[in-house]
Write an enzyme that holds these catalytic residues in place. Structure first.
Site, short mmCIF file in Angstrom:
data_model
loop_
_atom_site.label_atom_id
_atom_site.label_comp_id
_atom_site.label_asym_id
_atom_site.label_seq_id
_atom_site.Cartn_x
_atom_site.Cartn_y
_atom_site.Cartn_z
N TYR A 61 -9.33 -6.35 21.81
CA TYR A 61 -8.57 -5.62 22.83
C TYR A 61 -8.56 -6.53 24.05
O TYR A 61 -9.57 -6.67 24.74
CB TYR A 61 -9.26 -4.28 23.13
CG TYR A 61 -8.41 -3.33 23.92
CD1 TYR A 61 -7.22 -2.83 23.40
CD2 TYR A 61 -8.79 -2.91 25.19
CE1 TYR A 61 -6.43 -1.95 24.13
CE2 TYR A 61 -8.01 -2.03 25.92
CZ TYR A 61 -6.83 -1.55 25.38
OH TYR A 61 -6.06 -0.69 26.11
N THR A 62 -7.43 -7.22 24.28
CA THR A 62 -7.41 -8.33 25.23
C THR A 62 -6.78 -7.99 26.59
O THR A 62 -6.69 -8.86 27.45
CB THR A 62 -6.65 -9.53 24.62
OG1 THR A 62 -5.35 -9.09 24.22
CG2 THR A 62 -7.37 -10.11 23.42
N TYR A 125 -13.77 -5.75 30.00
CA TYR A 125 -13.37 -6.68 28.94
C TYR A 125 -14.51 -7.66 28.65
O TYR A 125 -14.94 -7.81 27.50
CB TYR A 125 -12.09 -7.44 29.35
CG TYR A 125 -11.71 -8.56 28.42
CD1 TYR A 125 -11.29 -8.31 27.13
CD2 TYR A 125 -11.78 -9.90 28.85
CE1 TYR A 125 -10.95 -9.36 26.26
CE2 TYR A 125 -11.44 -10.95 27.99
CZ TYR A 125 -11.02 -10.67 26.70
OH TYR A 125 -10.70 -11.70 25.85
N LYS A 129 -16.88 -7.80 25.28
CA LYS A 129 -16.87 -9.02 24.46
C LYS A 129 -18.29 -9.59 24.33
O LYS A 129 -18.69 -10.06 23.28
CB LYS A 129 -15.93 -10.07 25.06
CG LYS A 129 -14.45 -9.74 25.00
CD LYS A 129 -13.87 -9.72 23.61
CE LYS A 129 -13.79 -11.09 22.96
NZ LYS A 129 -13.18 -11.01 21.61
N1 NAP Z 1 -5.69 -14.45 25.44
C1 NAP Z 1 -6.58 -15.16 26.13
O1 NAP Z 1 -6.27 -15.73 27.20
C2 NAP Z 1 -7.99 -15.29 25.63
C3 NAP Z 1 -8.90 -16.02 26.40
C4 NAP Z 1 -10.20 -16.16 25.94
C5 NAP Z 1 -10.57 -15.60 24.73
N2 NAP Z 1 -9.68 -14.87 24.01
C6 NAP Z 1 -10.13 -14.28 22.75
O2 NAP Z 1 -9.42 -14.90 21.70
C7 NAP Z 1 -9.23 -13.98 20.62
C8 NAP Z 1 -7.77 -13.93 20.24
O3 NAP Z 1 -7.04 -13.51 21.38
P1 NAP Z 1 -5.44 -13.46 21.39
O4 NAP Z 1 -5.02 -14.02 22.68
O5 NAP Z 1 -4.90 -14.01 20.12
O6 NAP Z 1 -5.23 -11.89 21.44
P2 NAP Z 1 -3.98 -11.03 21.02
O7 NAP Z 1 -2.75 -11.86 20.97
O8 NAP Z 1 -4.03 -9.81 21.89
O9 NAP Z 1 -4.34 -10.63 19.52
C9 NAP Z 1 -5.33 -9.70 19.20
C10 NAP Z 1 -4.86 -8.96 17.98
O10 NAP Z 1 -5.87 -8.00 17.61
C11 NAP Z 1 -5.19 -6.81 17.23
N3 NAP Z 1 -6.07 -5.66 17.30
C12 NAP Z 1 -6.33 -4.84 18.36
N4 NAP Z 1 -7.16 -3.86 17.97
C13 NAP Z 1 -7.44 -4.05 16.67
C14 NAP Z 1 -8.22 -3.34 15.72
N5 NAP Z 1 -8.88 -2.22 16.03
N6 NAP Z 1 -8.29 -3.82 14.45
C15 NAP Z 1 -7.61 -4.94 14.10
N7 NAP Z 1 -6.83 -5.63 14.95
C16 NAP Z 1 -6.75 -5.20 16.22
C17 NAP Z 1 -4.03 -6.72 18.20
O11 NAP Z 1 -3.06 -5.83 17.72
P3 NAP Z 1 -2.16 -5.00 18.78
O12 NAP Z 1 -1.51 -6.03 19.64
O13 NAP Z 1 -1.22 -4.25 17.88
O14 NAP Z 1 -3.10 -4.13 19.55
C18 NAP Z 1 -3.56 -8.17 18.21
O15 NAP Z 1 -2.66 -8.42 17.15
C19 NAP Z 1 -9.81 -12.64 21.11
O16 NAP Z 1 -11.13 -12.52 20.65
C20 NAP Z 1 -9.83 -12.80 22.62
O17 NAP Z 1 -10.84 -12.00 23.21
C21 NAP Z 1 -8.39 -14.73 24.43
#
Ligand code: NAP
Length: 284
Positions: A61-62, A125, A129
């Site tokens: 949940y980002t 958040y 995490k």
């Molecule tokens: N984005 C950033 O800048 C950033 C920075 C540092 C670390 N991260 C970490 O990197 C990882 C990937 O991030 P990302 O940017 O690729 O995020 P993202 O694009 O938001 O992708 C996360 C995915 O998880 C899905 N999801 C949400 N709840 C779920 C559940 N209960 N079961 C299964 N899937 C679920 C979401 O679906 P829906 O969209 O349909 O809810 C989405 O497809 C995460 O662990 C995040 O915390 C991200």
């Protein structure tokens, strides 16, 4: 290798599916509808059926601001879901990779954060995490936690795509200049994750090298795209963010380089992203 990827429709999930598929692995991509990581019974049944060698949890949940309002959902997806995955991974002897964030740190200092530095998340958040990391590592001692930052990739709701959209409609964009971090391209992160499979387990910081402010990041995007939009530097205070962001969340990649993995500079990653995903042509 048989690899199950959760959150496969997310920006990192999509890239991981692409990278491991091209690598010749057997990839099982599961989006939220196909595998909700907060559904323990579904995880149990699915892992018994698919029998992967490795799970990569890219589900999360980002939405940082929404996490403050939907605290239960944030903890359920960012902490309890990873705990369920870890329980079943341990039970079935499956290797687990879990993705985490720079938001586990306070951001109140000016030297890059190392893996062993004390965490001090300032937001729901970040706290959810961090709890996810702890639960995973408590259960699966040989899990790998990958902390990254300022992620952008194909189809994501990210800073690069936002600046591109805004620059189509606005003559000037105000961007915060007093928060520093490491922009990271999902492709470079995904390739590093592939290499990390061969390395000892534990926590790793994985970002593109170098760092910048959001303002400098925006300037570079506009420069590469050769857009006329003017980028105006402003302070966090002027911007008036609902939820606090770390002022300095640069992650040290020393442990990664000690393990012979190095990511290119963020400007090179950004250039390739814009060329590859946004149909920008060099020299236009
Ligand atoms: N984005 C950033 O800048 C950033 C920075 C540092 C670390 N991260 C970490 O990197 C990882 C990937 O991030 P990302 O940017 O690729 O995020 P993202 O694009 O938001 O992708 C996360 C995915 O998880 C899905 N999801 C949400 N709840 C779920 C559940 N209960 N079961 C299964 N899937 C679920 C979401 O679906 P829906 O969209 O349909 O809810 C989405 O497809 C995460 O662990 C995040 O915390 C991200």
């Amino acid at each position: 290798m048989n690899i199950l990827i959760t959150g496969a429709d997310g920006q990192l999930g999509k890239e991981l599916v692409r990278i491991f598929h091209e690598n010749g692995d057997s990839v099982q991509p599961y989006n939220k509808q196909q595998l909700d990581i907060t559904d323990f019974n579904r995880i149990k049944v699915l892992l018994s059926k698919e029998k992967p060698d490795l799970i990569i949890n890219a589900a999360a949940y980002t939405k940082v601001d929404l996490c403050e309002e939907r605290l239960g959902e944030a903890y359920l997806i960012n902490a309890i879901g990873p705990y369920y995955l870890a329980r079943e991974a341990k039970e079935k002897d499956i290797k687990l990779f879990h993705i985490s964030t720079d938001y586990v740190f306070s951001g109140n200092r000016l030297i890059p954060y190392k893996e062993e530095d004390i965490t001090e998340p300032q937001t729901i958040y970040g706290k959810s995490k961090r709890l996810g990391e702890e639960l995973v590592l408590n259960i699966c001692k040989d899990a790998t936690i990958v902390r990254t930052s300022w992620l952008y990739g194909y189809g994501g709701e990210n800073f690069v795509n936002t600046i591109i959209k805004m620059s189509d409609n606005l003559e000037q964009i105000r961007v915060v200049d007093d928060q520093h971090g490491c922009p990271t391209y999902t492709k470079d992160l995904g390739i590093a994750i592939k290499h990390l499979i061969e390395k000892p387990p534990g926590i790793y910081h994985v970002t593109n090298s170098g760092n910048c402010s959001w303002y400098e990041f925006a300037i570079e995007i506009i420069k590469i795209l050769k857009k006329p939009t003017k980028i105006i530097p402003i302070s966090t205070k002027e911007y008036g963010m609902k939820t606090p962001r770390p002022f300095y969340s640069v992650l040290s990649n020393k442990k990664l380089s000690d393990n012979q993995i190095a990511l290119r500079n963020w400007k090179e990653g950004l250039f390739e992203y814009l060329k590859r995903e946004c149909a920008f042509k060099d020299g236009n």
